[in-house]
Design an enzyme around this catalytic site. Structure first.
Site, mmCIF file in Angstrom:
data_model
loop_
_atom_site.group_PDB
_atom_site.id
_atom_site.type_symbol
_atom_site.label_atom_id
_atom_site.label_comp_id
_atom_site.label_asym_id
_atom_site.label_seq_id
_atom_site.Cartn_x
_atom_site.Cartn_y
_atom_site.Cartn_z
ATOM 1 N N GLU A 24 0.811 -1.214 0.000
ATOM 2 C CA GLU A 24 0.000 0.000 0.000
ATOM 3 C C GLU A 24 0.846 1.267 0.000
ATOM 4 O O GLU A 24 0.473 2.281 -0.605
ATOM 5 C CB GLU A 24 -0.949 -0.006 1.200
ATOM 6 C CG GLU A 24 -2.140 -0.967 1.061
ATOM 7 C CD GLU A 24 -1.780 -2.415 1.293
ATOM 8 O OE1 GLU A 24 -0.640 -2.692 1.717
ATOM 9 O OE2 GLU A 24 -2.645 -3.287 1.047
ATOM 10 N N HIS A 62 -11.370 -5.750 8.324
ATOM 11 C CA HIS A 62 -12.209 -5.565 7.134
ATOM 12 C C HIS A 62 -13.469 -4.752 7.431
ATOM 13 O O HIS A 62 -14.368 -4.713 6.602
ATOM 14 C CB HIS A 62 -12.629 -6.930 6.571
ATOM 15 C CG HIS A 62 -11.521 -7.725 5.964
ATOM 16 N ND1 HIS A 62 -10.508 -8.279 6.709
ATOM 17 C CD2 HIS A 62 -11.244 -8.056 4.670
ATOM 18 C CE1 HIS A 62 -9.679 -8.938 5.893
ATOM 19 N NE2 HIS A 62 -10.098 -8.804 4.667
HETATM 20 C C1 LIG Z 1 -1.797 -4.996 4.076
HETATM 21 C C2 LIG Z 1 -2.798 -5.822 3.392
HETATM 22 N N1 LIG Z 1 -3.215 -5.467 2.166
HETATM 23 C C3 LIG Z 1 -4.163 -6.179 1.532
HETATM 24 C C4 LIG Z 1 -4.712 -7.294 2.097
HETATM 25 C C5 LIG Z 1 -5.802 -8.087 1.372
HETATM 26 N N2 LIG Z 1 -5.305 -9.395 0.980
HETATM 27 C C6 LIG Z 1 -5.524 -10.471 1.739
HETATM 28 S S1 LIG Z 1 -4.755 -11.823 1.146
HETATM 29 C C7 LIG Z 1 -4.115 -10.970 -0.149
HETATM 30 C C8 LIG Z 1 -3.226 -11.686 -1.123
HETATM 31 C C9 LIG Z 1 -2.071 -12.318 -0.438
HETATM 32 O O1 LIG Z 1 -1.283 -13.018 -1.362
HETATM 33 P P1 LIG Z 1 -0.044 -13.881 -0.892
HETATM 34 O O2 LIG Z 1 0.834 -13.079 -0.028
HETATM 35 O O3 LIG Z 1 0.556 -14.460 -2.117
HETATM 36 O O4 LIG Z 1 -0.649 -15.019 0.026
HETATM 37 P P2 LIG Z 1 -1.714 -16.151 -0.363
HETATM 38 O O5 LIG Z 1 -3.070 -15.573 -0.120
HETATM 39 O O6 LIG Z 1 -1.483 -16.526 -1.785
HETATM 40 O O7 LIG Z 1 -1.456 -17.288 0.560
HETATM 41 C C10 LIG Z 1 -4.521 -9.645 -0.112
HETATM 42 C C11 LIG Z 1 -4.184 -8.637 -1.123
HETATM 43 C C12 LIG Z 1 -4.257 -7.636 3.382
HETATM 44 N N3 LIG Z 1 -4.746 -8.687 4.040
HETATM 45 N N4 LIG Z 1 -3.309 -6.880 3.996
#
Ligand SMILES: Cc1ncc(C[n+]2csc(CCOP(=O)(O)OP(=O)(O)O)c2C)c(N)n1
Ligand SMILES: Cc1ncc(C[n+]2csc(CCOP(=O)(O)OP(=O)(O)O)c2C)c(N)n1
Ligand SMILES: [Mg+2]
Ligand SMILES: [Mg+2]
Lengths: 326, 421, 326, 421
Positions: free
Chosen positions: C62, C131
């Site tokens: 972000e 959320h």
């Molecule tokens: C700081 C933050 N930004 C956005 C989100 C929303 N979000 C939750 S999971 C995710 C994707 C995460 O991807 P990754 O790190 O590859 O983990 P995976 O879900 O594939 O295990 C996002 C954007 C969040 N939880 N925290």
């Protein structure tokens, strides 16, 4: 006898020293806190005496500092973190707000986060941008944090002791332009509770609430007002979360008038919370609306304008007069 | 629920020089592809790697299989419970069982784990009762298990934050002179967060005993890994001064061997390691997600052929390490687990509303006390006939409906709206 | 005729589409805003129609998103940034507070930062931690940012148009639990100013001020109160910085009672600022203290408790009754 | 003040194969030391580097020398002005002239610079009037020059932030199809900030035409580089998928050549480069700092032998590229510059207090308007005898001291405290 006359910075230094001495779990962390002793020398000499394992120069990354302090706290340490200046706490804001503040609740109480974050704050030192801000409201709105600020050397010493002993995260705002102001510190007197406000001067006609650097300004204003025959009571808030509304209420029920003074911008500032709540508590007592004196809704201005920007004696007395005119 | 402790995780890393009969040296992937540590081919054949040896007993191998099967079963049950409305959300680990069980079984009891929100398999290895994981997805708490009882920290949702907690914890471990290690899980998407980079810096500078375990499942919700990096993620470590290694994340043996080696390195005081487990998110990001919006079915199908559980099963069968009875018993155990999870979740009560005010602070806060009392009085005001309600109002110390001087009026008048609740 | 009945999410989608269509400098940036169209589908179809160069899936960071949006704005673009959920804005807080908010002033006006940050906010959707939060006060305290939140589909459409056209940074809080609520949108009617409050319902006995998701609750409360013979006026604030105090003042001078309602915690929340300022402006008009209804000083609770935590009809009416009892 | 544009910066990178007489191939530093691009030895001898050629005319070389000398003179004057109380603070670039002039002269006019707070030499190259830089250090503004008039952004104090602005700007450059490039300056300390890591990620993923120019002056206030990293910083780039190169930051020719090459790479659409200019902060961090608290004098002395200006001067003299008259004239020009800076600063007026309310917003904000009016009225209230004051009070629309219904009382009563101001 253990009464010494100390500048506020030194009182904090002594308090940190005592904490390091008495509790092996206490750590000091931050940028330049080691050999240099911090840019304000608040941690002066501590690394020399307690070693690099206890007084830790960190990489230049505030989120990392707070994030690793959380990890250290989870391991049983009690980190006291220094943020070099008020304006540099924001890279750590996410760790403070989403992790430090909430983790105890997230764990249903099963873990504790005794982390103190020291922030030299406020203006009046002729500094460049980001070195003079008062961001306390941005933390006080957040549940899970405790927010305090001393205005005297004694409080600086004792409130730091208490903050370190608290099992909750405490943001400890240090009034940097008062670092060199001296006051008596009794290192043995048992202090009052950390979050209780203090009546710094008694008066009859109007209550001024202030904290940190503005307490001194209010005391000066009260002295000036006295010459004009106006008796001002001054409440040194000491804690912005929780706020000791009882002490303010008691004072306002007596004086029937309240002015809140802080350096931070008035808009959405702590004065708003105090005004709203005291008006609710003292609706039938107030002879005038609670007035607020503080910063404007503008970035903290360049140093050559800060005397105009910061609430001074006159701005405080102007508000006093406006209140008394109701 | 007790979890079988796979004794293999305690064995010294270089046990003996004996090779399994099926072990053969396969060529490492070509230079255009980044090198990938693999000890078990998708077809279930043992392959050797010059840097990573592993020598497990049949029982240990069956243990890993059982861990993966039960984890998948638990995960499927949770997905089903979400569909039935028992959970608000579920983040499935489908496809990542080998990465999680392999790394999880490399840990010692005194090691400490900082997970994301998807490490159900690691939780399993730690002995966390899987039903504990469901509270936050049901919406009855935000986690709430005791991290210290299994050295398994709470799930962290803010992407990347936990890597710093892990680093700080590891700094503390080093300070304590303990020889345990810490592992931080994160995803390919998380690799972009500044916090993760800062955790690399801090851990390197302080030589903290931490292993960064990145499950590169190739997706961050709808974004493929190319949106996060131009080069394989394991390479990032080098620029911070510690080793990075890419492991086949669908190969439980390789994940175990590589993680164990990294943990031992940490214990020896040699600092952090980044492990990139190259795997695939077989399901949706969470039950709220619809991957058909952004990825092709064929991709998923290709990865089905590399399934981590099937792979180990083939090996077990090929080597005669497990017989039909083992698999049948495991199926039964799975069903029992599913049933238990179902029952526990369905019986999980909603929290008491007063819990809103619990644990906000460890040492109390006057405003929380005040709001708690007001809330209790307000709640009580809806049960007009109940004398306890009036007592609660009185106890809360708020004044009556008339709104006396200095006091906020109480909620006495609200009873008339009871029907709207 | 250009009047359509649209859900709020779709109204924002249409507004973004129009902006992309009419101004080639407008960009959409964020996590998953492309093919997926965002987790709430607010940007659905935009990448397909405007390409990856205009609707940009960003890395998961972000601070990086906002920081690069600042750079793009300096190059003449008008980025509209999506933060996926309220609780994930904090990693970007430093860039927003120390850079985005202050850069125009730092340059003495020589550069402009027309960046819109869209944040789906608030609770009521049964989500997991982070959320469901309402962090608006944490931005409104900061000079240099404008903070708005629509409560209707028409406002969602038009306020987004205006926010994108504004040469200042705007934080656009979208009431996520109202995304699916439909309302009429006239895409040709000239709207009122972005920062003017709207009297959403006229009444005589008491003024309710709310914004975003709470406007609907207040309208329902007013309908319920009407059956009891109480006439509530509802002011939809629309803008939390600046605040249209004139419209509130006019209302309160008529009704003499004010209750402010928001989802965010009451302590240091926007209700405090409104209470303090309106009490000052209307001191002799108020028959009761300004009362506030909002979240408690606790982390946003797990979903199964949010109905108790969020101000609902009853909590609003309870405050109305308390105010009327003065 | 006009700044001589060093034409060399416009020349194509590989001009010709001719070597200077003094050029000789010196061995690169041993493998234990990271490789360092050097084209001019501390003794002022030209050395060759296989990857970086440079061929400057005598005039161009004199231009670089002049840039460095005048920058140093300006810097010294600013330090003196701080001592005299004319500035509140000064961040000296002493010792970093070669890094700044070399990289600054590699830029084209249409390139864009994002500095920290110490890039006075780069500002010089951009043609920013040096006195403009002093406003923020005097405390009359926070910067305030027009970034677009010289494509030189405002100084950024929050460490690391500007690297993201540079990346975003570069993304915009690429979108526009322009062939210009962007350069972001930052320090060794800054390398630890998450924002810097995120700028690496974004610039790599979007292939943004940006050069990251890290002046590793070996100190972040009191912390040596070992507190930020275990490995040389240029290595970090690799883990993000773009090249990193370490250059002798006290060698203006090497800095010019390496930066030019990186900028050209960016222009060719090949994405970001990290340049680590290895140099030394000869002075205090700022005038508020006292380096005797944390570092030994000997370290500084060792670096004096590597002085960037002396080095080029030796080369100019050795090659006969500059005569005594040149140096004498330059000394005079320096003194003139110093004098002008002194005069301009001393004459720099304090801002009008009303400026507090200017430029908070581009499109206005009612609260700012209200506070501006109240402030004007308050200020006016101190000049009781002045009829304009009453007019201002009236204009502000605040009600009289009696505090009429609905209005905040005005500040009329404050006049009595005038003496306290
Ligand atoms: C700081 C933050 N930004 C956005 C989100 C929303 N979000 C939750 S999971 C995710 C994707 C995460 O991807 P990754 O790190 O590859 O983990 P995976 O879900 O594939 O295990 C996002 C954007 C969040 N939880 N925290
Ligand atoms: C976010 C942030 N944290 C702390 C500071 C205080 N500070 C100013 S300069 C500095 C050291 C910077 O070191 P480096 O990046 O190496 O640059 P140098 O000063 O050596 O040029 C620090 C800690 C700051 N300006 N911003
Ligand atoms: Mg992923
Ligand atoms: Mg440095």
């Amino acid at each position: 006898m253990t009464v010494q006359k100390l500048p506020i910075a030194k009182a904090i230094n002594e308090s940190l020293r005592k904490a390091l001495d008495t509790d092996p779990k206490v750590l000091i962390m931050g940028e330049d806190v080691g050999k240099l002793g911090g840019v304000f020398r608040v941690t002066d000499g501590l690394q020399k005496d307690f070693g690099e394992g206890r007084v830790i120069d960190t990489p230049l990354a505030e989120s990392g500092i707070v994030g690793t302090a959380i990890g250290l706290a989870l391991r049983g340490y009690r980190p006291v973190v220094e943020i070099q200046f008020d304006g540099f706490v924001f890279p750590a804001y996410d760790q403070i707000v989403t992790q430090l503040a909430k983790m105890h609740a997230r764990a249903l109480g099963k873990i504790k986060l005794p982390v103190v974050i020291r922030i030299p704050y406020g203006g009046g030192i002729g500094a460049v941008e980001h070195h003079s801000e008062s961001p306390e409201a941005l933390f006080a709105h957040v549940a899970g944090l405790k927010i305090v600020s001393p205005s005297t050397a004694s409080d600086a010493y004792w409130m730091m002791q208490q903050a370190i002993q608290t099992d909750d995260p405490v943001i400890f705002f240090e009034p940097k332009r008062r670092y060199w102001d001296k006051g008596e510190v009794n290192t043995e007197a048992i202090p009052g509770p950390l979050h209780r406000a203090r009546v710094a001067r008694e008066g009859a006609d109007l209550t001024l609430v202030a904290y940190g650097p503005m307490v001194k300004v209010c005391l000066e204003a009260a002295a000036a007002a006295e010459e004009e025959g106006k008796s001002l009571e001054i409440v040194d808030l000491r804690s912005m979360s929780p706020i000791d509304f009882d002490t303010i209420q008691t004072s306002v029920e007596k004086t029937r008038r309240l002015v809140v003074v802080h350096e931070a911008p008035v808009f959405y500032g702590s004065g708003a919370e105090i005004a709203a709540r005291i008006t609710e508590r003292c609706f039938y007592h107030l002879e005038a609306p609670v007035l607020r004196v503080g910063g404007y809704h503008s970035p903290y201005p360049p140093a050559r304008l800060e005397d105009e920007y910061l609430p001074g004696l006159d701005r405080v007395l102007d508000a006093v007069d406006r209140s008394l005119a109701y | 629920m007790t979890v079988e402790s796979t004794a293999a995780a305690r064995k010294p890393r270089r046990s003996s020089g004996t090779k399994r009969a099926s072990a053969k040296r396969t060529p490492q992937p070509q230079s255009s592809e980044p090198p990938l540590v693999q000890l078990l081919s998708p077809e279930g054949e043992r392959v050797e790697h010059p840097d990573y040896q592993i020598d497990l007993t049949a029982e240990e191998l069956r243990g890993l299989h059982r861990d993966m099967v039960l984890t998948r079963r638990f995960d499927a049950e949770a997905t089903a419970l979400q569909r039935q409305g028992e959970l608000g959300l579920w983040a499935s680990l489908l496809g990542q069982e080998a990465a999680q069980i392999g790394s999880g079984r490399a840990l010692r009891d005194d090691d400490y784990v900082f997970p994301t929100y998807r490490e159900h398999g690691v939780a399993w290895c730690r002995g966390v009762d899987p039903t504990n994981l469901l509270g936050m997805f049901r919406g009855v708490n935000h986690g709430g298990w005791d991290p210290n009882s299994n050295n398994f920290h709470l799930y962290t949702i803010v992407i990347g934050s936990q890597t710093l907690h892990a680093t700080g914890y590891a700094m503390g471990v080093a300070k304590d002179g303990a020889d345990s290690a810490v592992i931080a899980y994160f995803g390919d998407g998380a690799s972009s967060q500044g916090d993760v980079a800062e955790s690399f810096t801090f851990s390197a500078v302080y030589n903290a005993p931490v292993v960064f375990f990145c499950q590169n499942n190739q997706w961050a919700i709808s974004e493929p890994t190319e949106k996060q990096t131009r080069v394989p993620l394991y390479q990032r470590a080098q620029g911070y001064g510690f080793p990075g290694v890419r492991v086949d994340g669908n190969d439980v043996l390789a994940c175990l061997a590589v993680t164990r080696s990294a943990l031992e390195r940490a214990r020896r005081g040699e600092g952090p390691t980044l492990v990139e487990a190259f795997t695939y998110r077989m399901g949706a990001h969470t039950t709220s997600d619809d991957p058909t919006k952004y990825r092709a079915d064929e991709e998923r199908e290709a990865w089905e052929a590399k399934d981590p559980i099937l792979r180990l099963r083939r090996y077990l069968e090929r080597e005669g390490h497990a017989d039909e009875a083992f698999f049948t018993a495991l199926d039964e155990e799975s069903e029992t687990l599913g049933k238990r999870v179902r029952e526990v979740v369905r019986a999980m009560p909603d929290p008491d509303p007063m819990a809103i005010f619990d644990h906000v602070y460890a040492d109390g806060h006057t405003l929380v006390d005040e709001e708690r009392a007001q809330f209790a009085a307000y709640q009580a005001s809806f049960v007009d006939a109940d004398p306890a309600a009036d007592a609660a109002i009185a106890a809360a110390g708020v004044t009556g409906v008339a709104g006396g001087a200095g006091g906020a009026g109480a909620s006495g008048g609200a009873g008339v709206h009871e029907g709207d609740r």
